[in-house]
Design a protein around this motif. Structure first.
Motif, short mmCIF file in Angstrom:
data_model
loop_
_atom_site.label_atom_id
_atom_site.label_comp_id
_atom_site.label_asym_id
_atom_site.label_seq_id
_atom_site.Cartn_x
_atom_site.Cartn_y
_atom_site.Cartn_z
N ALA A 55 -3.66 10.66 -5.14
CA ALA A 55 -3.90 11.75 -4.76
C ALA A 55 -4.06 13.17 -4.13
O ALA A 55 -3.62 14.12 -3.91
N ILE A 56 -2.61 11.73 -2.97
CA ILE A 56 -1.69 12.82 -2.05
C ILE A 56 -0.91 14.04 -2.78
O ILE A 56 -0.25 14.87 -2.67
N LEU A 57 -0.30 12.49 -3.77
CA LEU A 57 0.74 13.06 -4.94
C LEU A 57 0.33 14.45 -5.64
O LEU A 57 1.61 15.97 -5.52
N CYS A 58 -0.86 14.37 -6.33
CA CYS A 58 -1.48 15.18 -6.84
C CYS A 58 -2.15 16.65 -7.02
O CYS A 58 -2.83 16.48 -7.46
N MET A 59 -2.54 16.54 -5.55
CA MET A 59 -3.40 17.70 -4.66
C MET A 59 -2.98 18.59 -5.49
O MET A 59 -3.72 19.60 -5.20
N CYS A 60 -1.79 19.09 -5.75
CA CYS A 60 -1.39 20.04 -6.24
C CYS A 60 -2.36 20.90 -7.83
O CYS A 60 -2.36 21.55 -8.01
N CYS A 61 -2.67 19.49 -7.77
CA CYS A 61 -2.88 19.58 -9.64
C CYS A 61 -4.94 19.90 -9.78
O CYS A 61 -5.27 19.82 -11.24
N GLY A 62 -5.52 19.95 -8.47
CA GLY A 62 -6.57 20.81 -8.48
C GLY A 62 -8.20 19.30 -8.69
O GLY A 62 -7.67 18.58 -7.80
N TRP A 63 -8.24 19.45 -9.88
CA TRP A 63 -9.43 18.39 -10.00
C TRP A 63 -8.81 17.20 -10.55
O TRP A 63 -9.54 16.41 -10.35
N PHE A 64 -7.35 16.94 -10.92
CA PHE A 64 -7.28 15.61 -10.90
C PHE A 64 -7.28 14.92 -9.61
O PHE A 64 -7.41 13.54 -9.29
N GLY A 65 -6.14 16.05 -8.30
CA GLY A 65 -6.00 15.48 -7.20
C GLY A 65 -7.90 14.94 -6.32
O GLY A 65 -8.28 13.87 -5.52
N ILE A 66 -8.82 15.88 -6.99
CA ILE A 66 -10.50 15.82 -6.09
C ILE A 66 -10.91 14.06 -7.03
O ILE A 66 -11.24 13.49 -5.98
N ILE A 67 -10.38 13.88 -8.37
CA ILE A 67 -10.78 12.68 -8.89
C ILE A 67 -9.98 11.30 -7.54
O ILE A 67 -10.79 10.74 -7.42
N LEU A 68 -9.02 11.39 -7.52
CA LEU A 68 -8.18 10.56 -7.43
C LEU A 68 -8.75 9.93 -5.98
O LEU A 68 -9.08 9.20 -5.22
N GLY A 69 -9.02 11.15 -5.23
CA GLY A 69 -9.57 11.58 -3.81
C GLY A 69 -10.30 10.39 -3.60
O GLY A 69 -10.83 9.70 -2.98
N ALA A 123 -10.10 7.09 -4.25
CA ALA A 123 -10.04 6.51 -3.30
C ALA A 123 -10.79 6.08 -2.48
O ALA A 123 -11.21 4.77 -1.72
N VAL A 124 -11.85 7.48 -1.70
CA VAL A 124 -12.72 6.55 -1.03
C VAL A 124 -14.12 5.59 -1.21
O VAL A 124 -13.76 5.38 -0.65
N VAL A 125 -13.94 5.71 -2.28
CA VAL A 125 -14.90 5.71 -2.75
C VAL A 125 -14.75 3.83 -2.91
O VAL A 125 -15.53 2.53 -2.21
N LEU A 126 -13.69 3.42 -3.44
CA LEU A 126 -13.41 1.95 -3.79
C LEU A 126 -12.90 1.39 -2.48
O LEU A 126 -13.03 0.17 -1.99
N GLY A 127 -12.22 1.98 -1.36
CA GLY A 127 -12.73 1.51 0.15
C GLY A 127 -13.35 1.46 0.51
O GLY A 127 -13.08 0.42 1.42
N ILE A 128 -14.26 1.59 0.09
CA ILE A 128 -15.45 1.82 1.01
C ILE A 128 -16.01 0.48 0.28
O ILE A 128 -16.64 -0.18 1.58
N GLY A 169 -6.90 9.45 0.57
CA GLY A 169 -7.87 10.07 -1.00
C GLY A 169 -8.45 10.68 0.06
O GLY A 169 -8.60 12.07 -0.15
N GLY A 170 -8.67 11.03 0.98
CA GLY A 170 -9.35 11.58 1.81
C GLY A 170 -8.91 13.04 2.53
O GLY A 170 -8.50 14.22 2.43
N ALA A 197 -7.36 19.39 -1.77
CA ALA A 197 -6.94 19.34 -2.95
C ALA A 197 -8.33 20.42 -2.91
O ALA A 197 -8.45 21.54 -4.04
N ILE A 198 -9.78 20.60 -2.88
CA ILE A 198 -10.73 21.57 -2.38
C ILE A 198 -10.12 22.30 -1.62
O ILE A 198 -10.67 23.54 -2.20
N ILE A 199 -9.87 22.88 -0.50
CA ILE A 199 -8.75 23.39 0.00
C ILE A 199 -8.79 24.72 -0.65
O ILE A 199 -9.02 25.71 -1.26
N VAL A 200 -7.40 24.34 -1.82
CA VAL A 200 -6.65 24.92 -3.11
C VAL A 200 -7.68 25.58 -3.89
O VAL A 200 -7.88 26.69 -4.23
#
Lengths: 155, 136
Positions: B58-72, B75-80, B100-101, B107-110
């Protein structure tokens, strides 16, 4: 029949010899290896070089700053061309990540097939944490270089 | 038979016959329910590991928009889920949630900033899409 027995014993050895954490990471590593092979196959069949695809970075377009992944593709291309120093300059965590990945996969493979001694289950996780730390540190360095000194890492 | 002493024989009366099936069934269901709600104590860290990997991607792909959001989000859901179900993997789960956060937030800010910029300069989005199409 003999090959089936050998396959079953290899499966059993694989399940028993690797711990839970190492087994999951080894399987993820095999998936990454598969993706790499698929990219190589794509190049030889269709001529498409995935490393040459210049995907525009939305973060960079919006903020005009480097994102944490900026330079990764350039670094990988340089590494595959044998330019180690350029690879480290473009994206330092990549070489570290590649070394950790190769060492981990080789040690797991030798441990499964030949019983060679390896580090305890989950020992590789701290190296993953170091990778994340390197990734964030190099991002901060690039941002400081750009904002404070006006030095753009990628001209 | 001569050594047999009847005085030592106890006569048991009014023995309560336990319906062993019923008793054991209820005990089994109670045991299973308790066991099912306890965290996984056999060392499995599947959720934590996948959360950490998704967080890094998610950190590496945060520039890819929706892909970064999905991975983020993954990550958060699986972590919880990992924190709730896997006792031995809290450190990894927290690392996955943090990574993931960060990826999700950026990604959301972008995306929001891109949306705001596009309303001010519609040509910017068109140029970006053209560049994306040309790269592929």
């Amino acid at each position: 029949m003999r090959s089936q027995i050998m396959l079953n014993s290899l499966k059993t050895a694989y399940k028993n010899k690797l711990g839970n954490t190492d087994r999951i990471l080894f399987e993820l590593g095999l998936v990454a290896l598969g993706i790499g092979f698929a990219a190589v196959l794509l190049y030889f069949i269709t001529g498409i070089n995935v490393l040459r695809i210049k995907y525009p970075c939305a973060f960079n377009r919006v903020t005009h700053l480097c994102c944490p992944g900026c330079g990764g593709t350039r670094s990988l291309r340089a590494l595959l061309n044998g330019e180690i120093l350029k690879s480290i300059y473009d994206y330092p965590p990549l070489l570290y990540g590649v070394i950790v990945y190769v060492v981990f996969m080789v040690r797991c493979f030798l441990h499964i097939c030949f019983g060679v001694k390896k580090s305890p289950d989950g020992a590789v996780v701290k190296y993953i944490y170091i990778f994340v730390a390197l990734m964030l540190i190099q991002w901060v360095v690039k941002l400081v270089a750009q904002l404070a000194f006006g030095y753009y890492w990628f001209v | 038979m001569d050594g047999f002493n009847n005085d030592n024989v106890e006569t048991v009366e009014n023995v309560e016959t336990v319906d062993s099936n019923k008793g054991s069934y209820s005990e089994t269901t109670a045991y299973d329910t308790t066991y099912a709600s306890e965290p996984n104590a056999n060392g499995s860290k599947v959720f934590a590991i996948i959360s950490l990997v998704c967080g890094i991607l998610a950190i590496l792909c945060m520039c890819c928009g929706w892909f970064g959001i999905i991975l983020g989000v993954a990550a958060v859901v699986l972590g919880i889920l990992s924190i709730k179900k896997e006792e031995d993997a809290k450190g990894m789960a927290i690392a996955g949630i943090v990574c993931g956060g960060i990826g999700l937030l950026v990604a959301i800010i972008v995306l929001v900033t891109a949306g705001a910029l596009s309303s001010m300069d519609p040509d910017a989005i068109t140029d970006y899409v053209e560049q994306l199409e040309n790269s592929l």
